[in-house]
Scaffold this active site. Structure first.
Site, PDB file in Angstrom:
ATOM      1  CB  CYS A  16       5.961   0.746  -4.337  1.00 20.89           C
ATOM      2  SG  CYS A  16       5.651   0.379  -2.596  1.00 20.89           S
ATOM      3  CG  HIS A  78       1.934  -0.853   5.913  1.00 16.46           C
ATOM      4  ND1 HIS A  78       2.467  -2.121   6.024  1.00 16.46           N
ATOM      5  CD2 HIS A  78       1.178  -0.860   4.797  1.00 16.46           C
ATOM      6  CE1 HIS A  78       2.051  -2.861   4.999  1.00 16.46           C
ATOM      7  NE2 HIS A  78       1.266  -2.121   4.245  1.00 16.46           N
ATOM      8  CB  CYS A 100       6.610   4.351   2.651  1.00 17.11           C
ATOM      9  SG  CYS A 100       6.423   5.272   1.128  1.00 17.11           S
ATOM     10  CD  GLU A 130      -0.936   4.602   4.224  1.00 15.35           C
ATOM     11  OE1 GLU A 130      -1.393   5.730   3.976  1.00 15.35           O
ATOM     12  OE2 GLU A 130      -0.661   3.766   3.338  1.00 15.35           O
ATOM     13  CB  THR A 166      -0.127   6.465   0.578  1.00 14.72           C
ATOM     14  OG1 THR A 166       0.103   5.143   1.084  1.00 14.72           O
ATOM     15  CG2 THR A 166       0.305   7.494   1.612  1.00 14.72           C
ATOM     16  CB  CYS A 194       1.801   6.619  -3.191  1.00 11.54           C
ATOM     17  SG  CYS A 194       3.343   6.160  -3.981  1.00 11.54           S
ATOM     18  CB  SER A 223      -5.565  -1.869   0.493  1.00  9.64           C
ATOM     19  OG  SER A 223      -5.560  -2.175   1.824  1.00  9.64           O
ATOM     20  CB  SER A 266       2.499  -5.857  -1.474  1.00 10.65           C
ATOM     21  OG  SER A 266       1.214  -6.181  -1.970  1.00 10.65           O
TER      22      SER A 266
END
Length: 282
Positions: A16, A78, A100, A130, A166, A194, A223, A266
């Site tokens: 991303c 994160h 981010c 995060e 997110t 997100c 995750s 990722s």
């Protein structure tokens, strides 16, 4: 005998923009300085971390941060809790902040809620980088849960503000919100998921249905990888999770199978290409 597999990579899979931004920043500094400290794994993908370590990236944990001074330290996508910035200031550490923008916006919203004395619940994974950063905005007072069953034994305030990590599932977030309202709580819900991640669910399901088999490539710590792999499995039960081409099991593929390769936010594209090359050689 060659299996003669047809293999396609999902064009929407891969990093991303938050991860791309962090890795670009790291590579730029590594080229200039030859080394760079990074607080935690830059991305939840061991293969990509290994590649960057070979270029001079030094992964440290939070316990090691106070022992550094006059160095550059990268904050990954994160995000981080306020304590990290405080230590950096004390120790003359230059933070290369690759948080981010979606995470930063969420941190700010949670901090505003907390400053306004709102009670805060966060739907997120315990111990996730995060989530630790988000909790830090509330002096670690926010209640984190990853499944609504965790709230069964908890005495919740009559009204609270609900946030989400997110990369969580949009459907699950709204199902949790509805269930909490049904239980009689006054819930102010903030959908902070997100869309670059959530939009992938629908597209990924459609992609997975087109193939005989799906090979989903992701780090085991991701995750987002777990959520997206579930999407693949629901759309195509013949979906296989791997982190590395070496984990491919040739016996699950049949001659002339059409294989789709996809991955988490990722997962680097180079790794999916390696998987494709390995499959085509079977």
């Amino acid at each position: 005998m060659a299996l003669n597999l047809t293999v396609d990579i999902d064009k929407d899979s891969g990093f991303c923009f938050g991860v791309v931004y962090a890795i670009d920043m790291a590579e730029e500094i590594l080229e200039e300085d030859g080394y760079l400290y990074c607080l935690g794994d830059i991305v939840h993908n061991d293969e990509e971390v290994t590649r960057l370590k070979a270029k001079g990236l030094r992964i440290i944990d939070h316990a090691a941060l106070p022992n550094l001074s006059n160095e550059k330290v990268l904050i990954r996508a994160h995000g981080e809790a306020p304590e990290t910035y405080r230590i950096a200031l004390q120790n003359n550490i230059t933070l290369i902040d690759a948080s981010c923008p979606v995470v930063l916006k969420l941190q700010n919203r949670i901090k505003t809620s907390f400053d306004q004395k709102e009670k805060i619940l966060i739907f997120g994974k315990h111990g996730h980088a995060e989530v630790i950063g988000l909790q830090g905005q509330t002096n670690n007072e926010a209640l984190v849960f990853q499944d609504i069953s965790e709230l069964d034994q908890v005495e919740l305030p009559s009204s609270f503000t609900l946030y989400s990590q997110t990369t969580k599932s949009v459907d699950k977030f709204y199902a949790i919100k509805d269930e909490l309202i049904k239980r009689g709580y006054e819930v102010k819900a903030n959908d902070t998921i997100c869309r670059q991640v959530s939009n992938r669910y629908e597209d990924l399901g459609a992609f997975a249905k087109q193939y005989d088999k799906i090979v989903f490539v992701s780090g085991k710590k991701s995750s987002n990888g777990k959520v997206l792999f579930e999407v693949c499995q629901n759309a195509n039960p013949a979906s296989y999770f791997i982190s590395d081409p070496a984990e491919l099991d040739a016996s699950v593929f049949a001659e002339n199978d059409r294989i789709g390769i996809c991955g988490a936010t990722s997962t680097p594209m180079w790794l999916m290409k390696d998987v494709k090359a390995t499959l085509e050689a079977l």
